[in-house]
Design a protein around this motif. Structure first.
Motif, PDB file in Angstrom:
ATOM      1  N   UNK A  66      44.825  51.711  31.727  1.00 23.07           N
ATOM      2  CA  UNK A  66      46.046  50.971  32.495  1.00 23.07           C
ATOM      3  C   UNK A  66      46.172  49.771  31.764  1.00 23.07           C
ATOM      4  N   UNK A  67      47.211  49.563  31.037  1.00 27.81           N
ATOM      5  CA  UNK A  67      47.864  48.651  30.315  1.00 27.81           C
ATOM      6  C   UNK A  67      48.909  47.899  31.037  1.00 27.81           C
ATOM      7  N   UNK A  68      48.813  46.515  30.927  1.00 26.62           N
ATOM      8  CA  UNK A  68      49.830  45.490  31.716  1.00 26.62           C
ATOM      9  C   UNK A  68      50.805  44.771  30.511  1.00 26.62           C
ATOM     10  N   UNK A  69      51.968  44.374  30.877  1.00 25.02           N
ATOM     11  CA  UNK A  69      52.862  43.693  30.035  1.00 25.02           C
ATOM     12  C   UNK A  69      52.169  42.236  29.764  1.00 25.02           C
ATOM     13  N   UNK A  82      42.508  47.193  38.432  1.00 22.55           N
ATOM     14  CA  UNK A  82      41.623  48.414  37.972  1.00 22.55           C
ATOM     15  C   UNK A  82      40.605  48.886  38.658  1.00 22.55           C
ATOM     16  N   UNK A  83      39.936  48.076  39.368  1.00 19.99           N
ATOM     17  CA  UNK A  83      39.075  48.810  40.447  1.00 19.99           C
ATOM     18  C   UNK A  83      39.729  49.317  41.811  1.00 19.99           C
ATOM     19  N   UNK A  84      40.761  48.668  42.176  1.00 18.17           N
ATOM     20  CA  UNK A  84      41.677  49.397  43.024  1.00 18.17           C
ATOM     21  C   UNK A  84      42.268  50.658  42.821  1.00 18.17           C
ATOM     22  N   UNK A  85      42.564  50.733  41.655  1.00 16.27           N
ATOM     23  CA  UNK A  85      43.024  52.103  41.119  1.00 16.27           C
ATOM     24  C   UNK A  85      41.917  53.129  41.123  1.00 16.27           C
ATOM     25  N   UNK A  90      39.931  58.160  42.813  1.00 15.02           N
ATOM     26  CA  UNK A  90      38.613  58.885  43.025  1.00 15.02           C
ATOM     27  C   UNK A  90      38.087  58.961  44.450  1.00 15.02           C
ATOM     28  N   UNK A  91      38.534  58.004  45.341  1.00 18.45           N
ATOM     29  CA  UNK A  91      38.200  58.114  46.816  1.00 18.45           C
ATOM     30  C   UNK A  91      36.622  58.220  47.178  1.00 18.45           C
ATOM     31  N   UNK A  92      35.762  57.426  46.193  1.00 16.87           N
ATOM     32  CA  UNK A  92      34.359  57.278  46.389  1.00 16.87           C
ATOM     33  C   UNK A  92      33.553  58.493  46.030  1.00 16.87           C
ATOM     34  N   UNK A  93      34.136  59.816  45.388  1.00 17.62           N
ATOM     35  CA  UNK A  93      33.610  60.998  45.309  1.00 17.62           C
ATOM     36  C   UNK A  93      33.239  60.851  43.682  1.00 17.62           C
ATOM     37  N   UNK A  94      33.717  60.257  42.709  1.00 20.78           N
ATOM     38  CA  UNK A  94      33.278  60.242  41.347  1.00 20.78           C
ATOM     39  C   UNK A  94      32.602  58.966  41.007  1.00 20.78           C
TER      40      UNK A  94
END
Length: 467
Positions: A66-69, A82-85, A90-94
């Motif tokens: 995930x790259x930002x300007x 990044x953590x929120x994404x 992954x919904x806590x499964x992975x």
């Protein structure tokens, strides 16, 4: 604004994890977080989870970038996004690891997550639909954090896609006929009509009459390759140059006759005083000196007479000001729209060149036997390529038929159009200033009060974004 890229890891999970957790890239390991595993034992944690699945595909993990300007987001905020994404996707499964790299000119996150989940032991299915799902979530997070998100439809004005789409349709001919009709209603002469059509952004040839001139008048917006004739077959019988001139002359006959001024001399016998400003004879020096007042009275008479002679009449002068004002406003409106198109096309051209320069790295990456190792060596080039590809798709540019030379040609055509419109606009404003000065002289000399509507129309319009 942030872009995303994802690929599968089929081997060397530990090398990929070591790379993204490099202390030199992550502010001495401060910008590293994990869920369901630890960075030190991630390869073993993933192997244990994978051993519980019955699915046979070779994917051990997935590597999401995930790259930002540049300059748009701080390090800690980027890591939080990044953590929120990762949590949202992954919904806590992975099990996953998130690291934020700050060693390049652009801040970017690396997310490595296990290919199998910890709940149902099913493999993550990577396809176009899942990638678009990631992109949508990424854009939503950018909006929540007040970062820029480019929408496919640009509401500021006409986009490059909209500007160029007319090449494959004939609807622009209807717009041309509508513009011609409008200028015929506005213009008093055929020459003025042609000037107004040019101000609307059309290139014209064959507009003159005579033995050695072209038979047909032709029109072309500067974004098209070919002219269209003003003929019965192409536009209709009402849009030949003969008919356009006839329509203007017929309209003039239906209106009240104007006072016809005396023919202008090739070499004036007297000096042109119309450019001068009327002398204010109410000052004390004039009241105390009859001789000086007599001189000023004669000078004012010359100025007023010269202004009146050049204009023909006050009503004619007011009509000229109105006509030039319409020309100025039309040219200004076209100029603003052209500058918007130039800005959009400049963005497209920038990303097209960035895409073309780095596309070879993308090809080699796709053919590499160890894509993750290749990514580590050419991370910047691949991110620039994917970012440019993402932006071009949002501009609805077909990457298979990408023609940078054509884009440059379109850009140059728009720039030429802009320069032509600037010239028309500045010339019209200069004429308006001169005509207003003559009208002021006559109003002052005759003690005439101009009507309120005309005073409002004479107020100059400023636009700091233009010229």
């Amino acid at each position: 604004m942030a872009i995303t890229k994802i690929h599968a890891i089929k081997a060397t999970v530990h090398k990929a994890v070591n790379y993204i957790c490099n202390p030199a890239k992550t502010d001495e390991s401060i910008l590293i977080s994990s869920f369901g595993c630890s960075p030190e034992t991630a390869a073993f944690d993933f192997k244990f989870t994978l051993s519980k699945t019955n699915q046979a595909d070779p994917n051990k993990a997935f590597h999401l970038i995930q790259a930002f300007a540049p300059g748009e987001v701080a390090y800690k905020e980027a890591h939080q996004i990044g953590l929120e994404l990762a949590d949202k996707l992954l919904e806590g499964k992975y099990s996953y690891i998130v690291s934020t790299h700050i060693d390049k000119g652009h801040v970017h996150n690396h997310i490595i997550f296990c290919a199998a989940d910890n709940v149902n032991h099913e493999k993550y299915h990577d396809c176009k639909q899942t990638y678009y799902h990631i992109r949508r979530m990424n854009d939503e997070l950018c909006s929540e954090h007040q970062l820029s998100v480019i929408s496919p439809t640009n509401q500021r004005g006409k986009s490059y896609k909209e500007w160029s789409s007319g090449r494959n349709r004939t609807s622009w001919k209807n717009k041309l006929k509508q513009d011609i009709d409008e200028t015929i209603q506005t213009a008093d002469t055929y020459e003025e009509c042609i000037e107004l059509i040019r101000a609307k952004g059309y290139e014209i040839k064959g507009e003159s009459f005579g033995e050695n001139t072209l038979k047909y008048i032709s029109f072309r917006p500067l974004d098209r390759e070919h002219f269209v004739r003003g003929s019965v077959k192409s536009l209709g019988a009402e849009y030949t140059k003969e008919k356009i001139k006839e329509r203007i002359e017929t309209k003039a006959l239906e209106q009240p006759q104007k006072r016809v001024p005396f023919p202008a001399r090739k070499k004036p016998l007297i000096k042109d005083y119309s450019s001068k400003k009327l002398i204010d004879t109410s000052e004390e020096k004039f009241t105390q000196s009859p001789g000086l007042q007599h001189w000023a009275t004669i000078e004012n008479l010359k100025i007023a007479a010269s202004s009146y002679s050049n204009a023909g009449s006050i009503s004619e002068l007011e009509k000229q000001i109105e006509s030039k004002s319409i020309l100025s406003k039309t040219a200004r409106s076209s100029l603003v729209e052209t500058e918007r198109q130039l800005k959009d096309l400049g963005q497209v051209l920038k990303y097209a060149e960035q895409y073309q320069t780095n596309h070879i790295y993308h090809i080699r990456y796709r053919k590499s036997k160890d894509p993750d190792a290749y990514l580590r060596r050419h991370e910047t080039e691949l991110l620039l390529h994917d970012g440019a590809e993402n932006m071009l798709k949002r501009f609805d540019i077909n990457l298979k038929n990408l023609d940078i030379d054509k884009l440059r040609s379109d850009y140059n055509a728009l720039y030429t159009k802009k320069e032509s419109l600037q010239k028309t606009y500045k010339s019209a404003e200069k004429d308006i200033q001169s005509l207003n000065r003559k009208l002021d002289n006559l109003n002052q000399y005759l003690d005439r009060v101009p009507n309120q509507e005309q005073t409002l129309n004479r107020k100059p319009e400023k636009d700091s974004t233009m010229l």
